[in-house]
Write an enzyme that holds these catalytic residues in place. Sequence first.
Site, PDB file in Angstrom:
ATOM      1  N   ARG A  45       0.567  -0.908  -0.208  1.00 27.99           N
ATOM      2  CA  ARG A  45      -0.166  -0.042  -0.149  1.00 27.99           C
ATOM      3  C   ARG A  45       0.939   1.294   0.118  1.00 27.99           C
ATOM      4  O   ARG A  45       0.626   2.005  -0.535  1.00 27.99           O
ATOM      5  CB  ARG A  45      -1.036  -0.295   1.470  1.00 27.99           C
ATOM      6  CG  ARG A  45      -2.238  -1.293   1.051  1.00 27.99           C
ATOM      7  CD  ARG A  45      -2.973  -1.157   2.153  1.00 27.99           C
ATOM      8  NE  ARG A  45      -1.752  -1.543   3.299  1.00 27.99           N
ATOM      9  CZ  ARG A  45      -2.357  -1.212   4.573  1.00 27.99           C
ATOM     10  NH1 ARG A  45      -3.495   0.106   5.050  1.00 27.99           N
ATOM     11  NH2 ARG A  45      -1.627  -1.284   5.620  1.00 27.99           N
ATOM     12  N   ASN A  82      -6.304  -2.564   2.115  1.00 34.33           N
ATOM     13  CA  ASN A  82      -5.914  -3.986   2.220  1.00 34.33           C
ATOM     14  C   ASN A  82      -7.387  -4.980   2.240  1.00 34.33           C
ATOM     15  O   ASN A  82      -8.324  -3.978   2.647  1.00 34.33           O
ATOM     16  CB  ASN A  82      -5.693  -4.840   3.758  1.00 34.33           C
ATOM     17  CG  ASN A  82      -4.312  -4.279   3.119  1.00 34.33           C
ATOM     18  OD1 ASN A  82      -3.480  -4.625   2.106  1.00 34.33           O
ATOM     19  ND2 ASN A  82      -3.010  -5.115   3.827  1.00 34.33           N
TER      20      ASN A  82
END
Length: 100
Positions: free
Chosen positions: A29, A47
Amino acid sequence: MSRGKHKPTITTERWRFFVEGKVQGVGFRQGCCRRAMDLGLSGWVRNLPDGRVEVQAEGTPMALSELRLWCERGPADARVSQVRPSQLPITGADWFEIRS
């Protein structure tokens, strides 16, 4: 040939990428957010409970293509098995963020 005062239009698109493989707990990320901002994209990355990462990004087709290529590789510790893309309606977001 006449010289018009037409300015080229910049096409904006929005795409969702579901990224599968070993993509959580490896800095995916954070790396994705950095790359998206470098490319001038807006949107977000998060996520998912099933182990995938979801990316939604908006910008030029070229920048989105570059982000998809990055997602196919990911950061050094990631092992990407598949990226599933789909086009979405444009939302007009102004920044890129990491969502939890």
